[in-house]
Design an enzyme around this catalytic site. Structure first.
Site, PDB file in Angstrom:
ATOM      1  CB  CYS A  72      21.026  12.609 -32.032  1.00  0.00           C
ATOM      2  SG  CYS A  72      22.390  12.315 -33.152  1.00  0.00           S
ATOM      3  CD  GLU A  73      25.588  18.425 -32.900  1.00  0.00           C
ATOM      4  OE1 GLU A  73      26.759  18.394 -33.302  1.00  0.00           O
ATOM      5  OE2 GLU A  73      25.156  19.325 -32.145  1.00  0.00           O
ATOM      6  CG  HIS A  74      25.729  13.496 -35.381  1.00  0.00           C
ATOM      7  ND1 HIS A  74      26.287  12.932 -34.261  1.00  0.00           N
ATOM      8  CD2 HIS A  74      26.505  14.561 -35.691  1.00  0.00           C
ATOM      9  CE1 HIS A  74      27.357  13.616 -33.919  1.00  0.00           C
ATOM     10  NE2 HIS A  74      27.514  14.605 -34.771  1.00  0.00           N
ATOM     11  CG  HIS A  75      21.470  10.123 -37.189  1.00  0.00           C
ATOM     12  ND1 HIS A  75      22.480   9.830 -36.295  1.00  0.00           N
ATOM     13  CD2 HIS A  75      21.909   9.727 -38.404  1.00  0.00           C
ATOM     14  CE1 HIS A  75      23.484   9.262 -36.941  1.00  0.00           C
ATOM     15  NE2 HIS A  75      23.169   9.193 -38.222  1.00  0.00           N
ATOM     16  CD  GLN A 113      25.506  10.545 -23.167  1.00  0.00           C
ATOM     17  OE1 GLN A 113      25.016   9.829 -24.024  1.00  0.00           O
ATOM     18  NE2 GLN A 113      25.919  10.093 -21.997  1.00  0.00           N
ATOM     19  CG  HIS A 140      22.663   7.960 -27.901  1.00  0.00           C
ATOM     20  ND1 HIS A 140      22.990   9.249 -28.227  1.00  0.00           N
ATOM     21  CD2 HIS A 140      23.204   7.742 -26.666  1.00  0.00           C
ATOM     22  CE1 HIS A 140      23.708   9.790 -27.256  1.00  0.00           C
ATOM     23  NE2 HIS A 140      23.842   8.887 -26.296  1.00  0.00           N
ATOM     24  CB  CYS A 142      20.711   8.128 -33.816  1.00  0.00           C
ATOM     25  SG  CYS A 142      21.919   8.434 -32.527  1.00  0.00           S
TER      26      CYS A 142
END
Length: 183
Positions: A72-75, A113, A140, A142
């Protein structure tokens, strides 16, 4: 990727977390993480090899349950699951391994995703097929490990070409989701 720089940054992170990077259990961690990152982020330099095709035709070609692992690019936590791809050839078909490589190309990146699903469909459709369906189902970490701490899964979809019309995709989606062949 500059592995030496990644090792230095990981060592600094270990220190910032309050740990001793020279402790026995952590001594090789920066190198192990640099090696791991080289592997799990290899999608930036991967060719899906979709140019390799065979003369053949079919109403629909379906490859189900291609396993993937992504970050995940956010976390920067993993998400993982399965992708199913259906396409309507235009006189040529792809080897199954090429579709697996296509999924890996986009999964092995910092990713979300929804974009991964769209990018897989776009690249396959750009090869001149009549239509493409990509469905991805994922868990996920995250969401499971932090924040809402929930076990929900996510499904994303992309439809291209003839499959943009709902009536053209219903049978193919049923084949992906429900139909079990006896082998």
């Amino acid at each position: 990727m500059n592995k030496e720089r990644v090792k230095r940054l990981v060592r600094e992170l270990i220190i910032e977390l309050g740990e001793d990077p020279t402790r026995e259990g952590l001594r090789g961690t920066p190198e192990r993480i640099a090696d791991m990152y080289e592997e799990i982020f290899s999608g930036y330099d991967t060719d899906s090899e979709l140019s390799v095709q065979f003369s053949e035709d079919s109403d629909a070609v379906v490859v189900k349950d291609i396993k993937f692992y992504s970050m995940c690019e956010h976390h920067m936590l993993p998400f993982f699951g399965k992708v199913s791809i259906a396409y309507m050839p235009n006189g040529r078909v792809f080897g199954v391994s090429k579709l697996v490589r296509l999924v890996e190309k986009y999964a092995k990146r910092l990713q979300i995703q929804e974009r991964m699903t769209k990018d897989i469909a776009d690249e396959l459709y750009a090869q001149g097929v009549k239509g493409v369906i990509v469905l991805s189902d994922a868990e996920h970490l995250c969401m499971k490990m932090r924040g809402v701490r929930n076990d929900a899964t996510m499904t994303s979809s992309a439809f291209r070409g003839v499959y943009e019309r709902k009536e053209n995709r219903e049978d193919v989606i049923a084949m992906i989701r429900n139909h079990k062949h006896q082998l």
